[in-house]
Design a protein around this motif. Structure first.
Motif, PDB file in Angstrom:
ATOM      1  N   ILE A 113       1.212   6.563  -7.093  1.00 48.46           N
ATOM      2  CA  ILE A 113       0.126   7.499  -7.416  1.00 48.46           C
ATOM      3  C   ILE A 113       0.582   8.942  -7.227  1.00 48.46           C
ATOM      4  O   ILE A 113       0.358   9.802  -8.090  1.00 48.46           O
ATOM      5  CB  ILE A 113      -1.130   7.188  -6.564  1.00 48.46           C
ATOM      6  N   ILE A 114       1.236   9.223  -6.102  1.00 47.03           N
ATOM      7  CA  ILE A 114       1.724  10.585  -5.828  1.00 47.03           C
ATOM      8  C   ILE A 114       2.745  10.999  -6.883  1.00 47.03           C
ATOM      9  O   ILE A 114       2.680  12.113  -7.429  1.00 47.03           O
ATOM     10  CB  ILE A 114       2.328  10.681  -4.414  1.00 47.03           C
TER      11      ILE A 114
ATOM     12  N   THR B 109       2.312   1.563  -3.609  1.00 47.52           N
ATOM     13  CA  THR B 109       1.240   1.974  -4.516  1.00 47.52           C
ATOM     14  C   THR B 109       0.904   3.456  -4.323  1.00 47.52           C
ATOM     15  O   THR B 109       0.742   4.191  -5.301  1.00 47.52           O
ATOM     16  CB  THR B 109      -0.019   1.107  -4.294  1.00 47.52           C
ATOM     17  N   PHE B 110       0.818   3.887  -3.077  1.00 46.15           N
ATOM     18  CA  PHE B 110       0.562   5.297  -2.800  1.00 46.15           C
ATOM     19  C   PHE B 110       1.671   6.172  -3.374  1.00 46.15           C
ATOM     20  O   PHE B 110       1.411   7.215  -3.977  1.00 46.15           O
ATOM     21  CB  PHE B 110       0.421   5.508  -1.283  1.00 46.15           C
ATOM     22  N   ASN B 111       2.927   5.755  -3.195  1.00 50.44           N
ATOM     23  CA  ASN B 111       4.055   6.506  -3.749  1.00 50.44           C
ATOM     24  C   ASN B 111       3.961   6.606  -5.269  1.00 50.44           C
ATOM     25  O   ASN B 111       4.265   7.658  -5.841  1.00 50.44           O
ATOM     26  CB  ASN B 111       5.381   5.857  -3.347  1.00 50.44           C
TER      27      ASN B 111
ATOM     28  N   ASN C  33       0.825  -1.214   0.000  1.00 49.25           N
ATOM     29  CA  ASN C  33       0.000   0.000   0.000  1.00 49.25           C
ATOM     30  C   ASN C  33       0.859   1.264   0.000  1.00 49.25           C
ATOM     31  O   ASN C  33       0.496   2.262  -0.614  1.00 49.25           O
ATOM     32  CB  ASN C  33      -1.002  -0.011   1.155  1.00 49.25           C
ATOM     33  N   ILE C  34       2.016   1.236   0.650  1.00 50.92           N
ATOM     34  CA  ILE C  34       2.906   2.399   0.651  1.00 50.92           C
ATOM     35  C   ILE C  34       3.525   2.593  -0.730  1.00 50.92           C
ATOM     36  O   ILE C  34       3.572   3.712  -1.252  1.00 50.92           O
ATOM     37  CB  ILE C  34       4.000   2.264   1.734  1.00 50.92           C
TER      38      ILE C  34
END
Length: 138
Positions: free
Chosen positions: A100-101, A96-98, A93-94
Motif C-alpha cells: 500500500i505504501i 500488505t502494508f508495504n 500484514n507487513i
C-alpha cells in the motif's frame, strides 16, 4: 533464499537507494541562476506556524531532507525485519502494508516526479507484490 524474501529484500534496498539518492541530490545539485533567484524569493516569504517563524524555503528544504531520511529509514527497517526474521515468513500484514505504501509512493512519483523515483518506487512496489503472491501460493 526463498523468492518471497529475495523480492522483499530487493524492494527494501530500492527504497534505501532512492532515499540516499534523494538526499545526496538535494544537498549537492548545482543551482541555476533562475533556481537561485527563486530560492531567494522563497527565503523572503515568511510564514508563521504554531508560533514559529520560518520561510517557505526552510519548509521546502526540511520536507525534502525529511523525505530522503524517511525513504532510507523505511527501506532499512524492512531490511532489519528480514534479517531478524530469518526462519519465518514475513507477516502478511507487513507485506500488505508495504504494498500500500509503495503503491501510493509510485502514484505520487508518477504524478509529480521523474523517471528515477518512478523506477525505484515501482521496483519496491513490484518486489513487495511478488513477495505477497509467492507467500500466498505456498
Amino acid at each position: 533464499m526463498k523468492i518471497e524474501k529475495i523480492s522483499s529484500k530487493i524492494a527494501s534496498w530500492s527504497l534505501v537507494f532512492v532515499g540516499i539518492g534523494h538526499t545526496i541530490t538535494d544537498l549537492t545539485s548545482p543551482k541555476t541562476p533562475s533556481q537561485n533567484d527563486f530560492i531567494i524569493k522563497m527565503k523572503e516569504f515568511p510564514i508563521e506556524v504554531l508560533g514559529s517563524n520560518a520561510t517557505i524555503f526552510s519548509f521546502h528544504q526540511g520536507f525534502s531532507l525529511m523525505m530522503g531520511l524517511l525513504l532510507f529509514g523505511y527501506g532499512l527497517l524492512n531490511i532489519l525485519i528480514l534479517r531478524n526474521n530469518k526462519a519465518l515468513s514475513i507477516p502478511t500484514n507487513i507485506v500488505t502494508f508495504n504494498i500500500i505504501i509503495c503503491l501510493t509512493c509510485l502514484a505520487l512519483s508518477i504524478k509529480y516526479f521523474f523517471i528515477v523515483p518512478i523506477l525505484f518506487t515501482g521496483i519496491a512496489f513490484l518486489g513487495f507484490t511478488i513477495s505477497l503472491i509467492t507467500k500466498r501460493i505456498k
